[in-house]
Design a protein around this motif. Structure first.
Motif, PDB file in Angstrom:
ATOM      1  N   ALA A 253       3.987   1.409 -11.231  1.00  0.00           N
ATOM      2  CA  ALA A 253       3.629   0.661 -12.280  1.00  0.00           C
ATOM      3  C   ALA A 253       4.350   0.685 -13.480  1.00  0.00           C
ATOM      4  N   ARG A 254       4.482   2.285 -13.680  1.00  0.00           N
ATOM      5  CA  ARG A 254       5.266   2.883 -14.841  1.00  0.00           C
ATOM      6  C   ARG A 254       6.881   2.095 -14.778  1.00  0.00           C
ATOM      7  N   GLN A 255       7.316   2.109 -13.775  1.00  0.00           N
ATOM      8  CA  GLN A 255       8.660   1.799 -13.625  1.00  0.00           C
ATOM      9  C   GLN A 255       8.843   0.258 -13.630  1.00  0.00           C
ATOM     10  N   SER A 256       7.639  -0.407 -13.448  1.00  0.00           N
ATOM     11  CA  SER A 256       7.681  -1.879 -13.668  1.00  0.00           C
ATOM     12  C   SER A 256       7.387  -2.309 -14.965  1.00  0.00           C
ATOM     13  N   GLY A 257       7.067  -1.322 -15.918  1.00  0.00           N
ATOM     14  CA  GLY A 257       6.549  -1.710 -17.065  1.00  0.00           C
ATOM     15  C   GLY A 257       5.176  -2.188 -17.546  1.00  0.00           C
TER      16      GLY A 257
ATOM     17  N   ALA B 260       0.936  -1.094  -0.171  1.00  0.00           N
ATOM     18  CA  ALA B 260       0.141   0.087  -0.058  1.00  0.00           C
ATOM     19  C   ALA B 260       0.848   1.233   0.107  1.00  0.00           C
ATOM     20  N   TYR B 261       0.362   2.304  -0.837  1.00  0.00           N
ATOM     21  CA  TYR B 261       1.293   3.391  -0.734  1.00  0.00           C
ATOM     22  C   TYR B 261       0.104   4.607  -0.398  1.00  0.00           C
ATOM     23  N   PRO B 262       0.777   5.942  -0.167  1.00  0.00           N
ATOM     24  CA  PRO B 262      -0.172   6.976   0.320  1.00  0.00           C
ATOM     25  C   PRO B 262      -0.910   7.478  -0.851  1.00  0.00           C
ATOM     26  N   THR B 263      -0.595   7.275  -1.995  1.00  0.00           N
ATOM     27  CA  THR B 263      -1.323   8.086  -3.163  1.00  0.00           C
ATOM     28  C   THR B 263      -1.568   7.287  -4.105  1.00  0.00           C
ATOM     29  N   GLU B 264      -2.584   7.543  -5.002  1.00  0.00           N
ATOM     30  CA  GLU B 264      -2.589   6.657  -6.474  1.00  0.00           C
ATOM     31  C   GLU B 264      -1.494   7.163  -7.178  1.00  0.00           C
ATOM     32  N   ALA B 265      -0.997   8.245  -7.239  1.00  0.00           N
ATOM     33  CA  ALA B 265       0.253   8.896  -8.048  1.00  0.00           C
ATOM     34  C   ALA B 265       1.472   7.750  -7.899  1.00  0.00           C
ATOM     35  N   ASP B 266       1.566   7.577  -6.584  1.00  0.00           N
ATOM     36  CA  ASP B 266       2.556   6.552  -6.048  1.00  0.00           C
ATOM     37  C   ASP B 266       2.433   5.425  -6.800  1.00  0.00           C
ATOM     38  N   VAL B 267       1.301   4.869  -6.703  1.00  0.00           N
ATOM     39  CA  VAL B 267       1.343   3.383  -7.373  1.00  0.00           C
ATOM     40  C   VAL B 267       1.208   3.510  -8.787  1.00  0.00           C
ATOM     41  N   TRP B 268       1.010   4.576  -9.626  1.00  0.00           N
ATOM     42  CA  TRP B 268       1.134   4.902 -10.807  1.00  0.00           C
ATOM     43  C   TRP B 268       2.580   4.871 -11.296  1.00  0.00           C
TER      44      TRP B 268
ATOM     45  N   ARG C 244      -3.140   9.170 -34.255  1.00  0.00           N
ATOM     46  CA  ARG C 244      -2.226   9.017 -33.543  1.00  0.00           C
ATOM     47  C   ARG C 244      -1.677  10.382 -32.811  1.00  0.00           C
ATOM     48  N   THR C 245      -2.758  11.508 -32.537  1.00  0.00           N
ATOM     49  CA  THR C 245      -2.443  12.557 -32.219  1.00  0.00           C
ATOM     50  C   THR C 245      -2.954  12.803 -30.318  1.00  0.00           C
ATOM     51  N   ALA C 246      -3.728  11.666 -30.179  1.00  0.00           N
ATOM     52  CA  ALA C 246      -4.151  11.685 -28.780  1.00  0.00           C
ATOM     53  C   ALA C 246      -3.815  10.231 -28.115  1.00  0.00           C
ATOM     54  N   GLY C 247      -3.786  10.443 -26.979  1.00  0.00           N
ATOM     55  CA  GLY C 247      -3.558   9.094 -26.256  1.00  0.00           C
ATOM     56  C   GLY C 247      -3.548   9.100 -24.802  1.00  0.00           C
ATOM     57  N   HIS C 248      -3.605   8.153 -24.223  1.00  0.00           N
ATOM     58  CA  HIS C 248      -3.678   7.966 -22.713  1.00  0.00           C
ATOM     59  C   HIS C 248      -2.949   6.777 -22.106  1.00  0.00           C
ATOM     60  N   LEU C 249      -2.505   7.077 -21.001  1.00  0.00           N
ATOM     61  CA  LEU C 249      -1.654   5.690 -20.360  1.00  0.00           C
ATOM     62  C   LEU C 249      -3.053   4.870 -19.798  1.00  0.00           C
ATOM     63  N   GLN C 250      -2.834   3.658 -19.546  1.00  0.00           N
ATOM     64  CA  GLN C 250      -3.466   2.804 -18.906  1.00  0.00           C
ATOM     65  C   GLN C 250      -2.552   1.620 -18.592  1.00  0.00           C
TER      66      GLN C 250
ATOM     67  N   VAL D 295      -1.832   4.173 -24.865  1.00  0.00           N
ATOM     68  CA  VAL D 295      -3.034   3.611 -25.722  1.00  0.00           C
ATOM     69  C   VAL D 295      -3.393   4.820 -26.665  1.00  0.00           C
ATOM     70  N   MET D 296      -3.412   4.697 -28.014  1.00  0.00           N
ATOM     71  CA  MET D 296      -3.898   5.889 -28.900  1.00  0.00           C
ATOM     72  C   MET D 296      -5.592   5.791 -28.894  1.00  0.00           C
ATOM     73  N   ILE D 297      -6.039   6.829 -28.901  1.00  0.00           N
ATOM     74  CA  ILE D 297      -7.675   6.801 -29.026  1.00  0.00           C
ATOM     75  C   ILE D 297      -8.074   7.542 -30.256  1.00  0.00           C
ATOM     76  N   ASN D 298      -7.148   7.799 -31.297  1.00  0.00           N
ATOM     77  CA  ASN D 298      -7.829   8.139 -32.456  1.00  0.00           C
ATOM     78  C   ASN D 298      -6.907   7.479 -33.658  1.00  0.00           C
ATOM     79  N   ALA D 299      -7.298   7.751 -34.859  1.00  0.00           N
ATOM     80  CA  ALA D 299      -6.729   6.952 -36.004  1.00  0.00           C
ATOM     81  C   ALA D 299      -5.270   8.062 -36.231  1.00  0.00           C
TER      82      ALA D 299
END
Length: 82
Positions: free
Chosen positions: A26-30, A15-23, A41-47, A35-39
């Motif tokens: 998770a990013r460090q662990s790969g 357990a970590y104090p904030t959601e950002a800590d876990v993100w 490839r100008t917009a994407g988001h992390l999941q 994820v691209m959200i349009n054809a």
């Protein structure tokens, strides 16, 4: 309320104090994918990859989320924001 990484109902991380800590961990662990959200490839988001998710959780009885954060910062050399 602390946060942790889960897969289905299984808690996979400390357990970590904030959601950002876990993100950050998770990013460090790969475990984070872009994820691209349009054809164009100008917009994407992390999941999170696969069935991973970050959720609020109760810390274990002897667990200190803030100490977990300090240990992760030292182990992975990740600067956490205060």
């Amino acid at each position: 309320m602390p946060y942790a990484l889960f897969c289905n109902e299984a808690k996979l991380s400390k357990a970590y104090p904030t959601e950002a800590d876990v993100w950050r961990l998770a990013r460090q662990s790969g475990l984070v994918v872009d994820v691209m959200i349009n054809a164009r490839r100008t917009a994407g988001h992390l999941q999170l990859d696969n069935d991973y998710e970050i959720r609020p959780c109760a810390a274990e009885p002897e667990e200190d989320p803030w100490q977990n954060r300090v240990e992760a910062e030292q182990e992975f050399n990740i600067p956490f924001a205060s």
